[in-house]
Scaffold this motif. Sequence first.
Motif, mmCIF file in Angstrom:
data_model
loop_
_atom_site.group_PDB
_atom_site.id
_atom_site.type_symbol
_atom_site.label_atom_id
_atom_site.label_comp_id
_atom_site.label_asym_id
_atom_site.label_seq_id
_atom_site.Cartn_x
_atom_site.Cartn_y
_atom_site.Cartn_z
ATOM 1 N N SER A 1 48.084 41.862 37.685
ATOM 2 C CA SER A 1 46.802 41.179 37.816
ATOM 3 C C SER A 1 46.984 39.683 38.019
ATOM 4 O O SER A 1 46.358 39.066 38.889
ATOM 5 N N VAL A 2 47.877 39.099 37.222
ATOM 6 C CA VAL A 2 48.094 37.648 37.306
ATOM 7 C C VAL A 2 48.749 37.259 38.624
ATOM 8 O O VAL A 2 48.342 36.293 39.273
ATOM 9 N N VAL A 3 49.780 37.994 39.027
ATOM 10 C CA VAL A 3 50.496 37.658 40.258
ATOM 11 C C VAL A 3 49.591 37.801 41.470
ATOM 12 O O VAL A 3 49.612 36.952 42.377
ATOM 13 N N LEU A 4 48.767 38.844 41.513
ATOM 14 C CA LEU A 4 47.831 39.003 42.627
ATOM 15 C C LEU A 4 46.862 37.825 42.697
ATOM 16 O O LEU A 4 46.569 37.314 43.779
ATOM 17 N N GLN A 5 46.382 37.397 41.529
ATOM 18 C CA GLN A 5 45.472 36.259 41.517
ATOM 19 C C GLN A 5 46.176 34.983 41.939
ATOM 20 O O GLN A 5 45.620 34.159 42.675
ATOM 21 N N ARG A 6 47.424 34.816 41.493
ATOM 22 C CA ARG A 6 48.191 33.626 41.849
ATOM 23 C C ARG A 6 48.487 33.588 43.346
ATOM 24 O O ARG A 6 48.368 32.541 43.999
ATOM 25 N N LEU A 7 48.870 34.734 43.915
ATOM 26 C CA LEU A 7 49.142 34.790 45.353
ATOM 27 C C LEU A 7 47.872 34.529 46.153
ATOM 28 O O LEU A 7 47.910 33.904 47.218
ATOM 29 N N ARG A 8 46.741 34.997 45.645
ATOM 30 C CA ARG A 8 45.462 34.722 46.296
ATOM 31 C C ARG A 8 45.207 33.213 46.341
ATOM 32 O O ARG A 8 44.800 32.666 47.365
ATOM 33 N N GLU A 9 45.459 32.549 45.207
ATOM 34 C CA GLU A 9 45.266 31.096 45.148
ATOM 35 C C GLU A 9 46.190 30.380 46.119
ATOM 36 O O GLU A 9 45.787 29.422 46.787
ATOM 37 N N LYS A 10 47.439 30.850 46.211
ATOM 38 C CA LYS A 10 48.394 30.222 47.122
ATOM 39 C C LYS A 10 47.972 30.423 48.579
ATOM 40 O O LYS A 10 48.068 29.494 49.393
ATOM 41 N N ASN A 11 47.516 31.612 48.908
ATOM 42 C CA ASN A 11 47.062 31.876 50.275
ATOM 43 C C ASN A 11 45.856 31.024 50.644
ATOM 44 O O ASN A 11 45.758 30.505 51.759
ATOM 45 N N MET A 12 44.931 30.896 49.691
ATOM 46 C CA MET A 12 43.745 30.085 49.949
ATOM 47 C C MET A 12 44.116 28.614 50.117
ATOM 48 O O MET A 12 43.579 27.916 50.976
ATOM 49 N N ALA B 1 53.194 49.891 30.563
ATOM 50 C CA ALA B 1 52.017 49.973 31.431
ATOM 51 C C ALA B 1 51.110 48.761 31.244
ATOM 52 O O ALA B 1 50.596 48.200 32.221
ATOM 53 N N VAL B 2 50.927 48.338 29.996
ATOM 54 C CA VAL B 2 50.115 47.151 29.727
ATOM 55 C C VAL B 2 50.756 45.917 30.352
ATOM 56 O O VAL B 2 50.085 45.097 30.988
ATOM 57 N N SER B 3 52.075 45.788 30.187
ATOM 58 C CA SER B 3 52.791 44.635 30.730
ATOM 59 C C SER B 3 52.692 44.579 32.246
ATOM 60 O O SER B 3 52.424 43.519 32.833
ATOM 61 N N VAL B 4 52.895 45.731 32.907
ATOM 62 C CA VAL B 4 52.797 45.781 34.370
ATOM 63 C C VAL B 4 51.377 45.454 34.825
ATOM 64 O O VAL B 4 51.170 44.737 35.813
#
Length: 245
Positions: free
Chosen positions: A163-174, A155-158
Amino acid sequence: MARQATAEKRQRRERGSINPDDIINGAFELAEQVGIDNLSMPLLGKHLGVGVTSIYWYFRKKDELLNAMTDRALRQYVFATPYVEARDWRETLRNHARTMRKTFVGNPILCDLILIRSALSPRAAKLGVQEVEKAIASLVEAGLSPEEAFDTYSAVSVHVRGSVVLQRLREKNMAANEGPADIEDTMTIDAESTPLLALVTEKGHHIGAADERNFEFGLECILGHAERLIEAHKKGAKKTAPRKR
């Protein structure tokens, strides 16, 4: 705007003067400039000052090169991540999770290779499994059952990776100017129709955002659940302990 896939041209090397480590090092350098998605063999050849055939001699396709980069990235990541210790499991697991997130957020190349691409060689995969085994063993020693320890660490790993992937995808979209940055960008929040949402978001809370506040809240929920399980086991052990005569 997204970075253009260009590379600075170096003085051409002599034939046979490059080795796999040089190629991997150059690939990381180039990926810092153009990103993993735009990394290509011709661009890498230009960056290194060699013909592209010199690269294909060691790596027949881009996936093979990315696998080698991922292997190296995973070894560096494992080395930088603190252990989970049984005697202070909650604080060390919290520190473990925070360091994982900080490491990935601070290194987009690491995130793209290990989390988004998620293709590991057998050697790298074995290394990752051994580290997970150590963490689960510490949680079992702290008082969780093997199943509970596994579920807690999973659960901690997921939570960290999500959290990281969502932030990374946000950066890519921006960067590419494609789509909304967050869920909130697609929502209409006003005090009349959604008073609670308006009240909370005005205080700096964000819905579905991979920010520090949401990460910490989720992490504490997981740790709190694990602590309650450990306490329940302790109480159960006391009830079943034989009485002294």
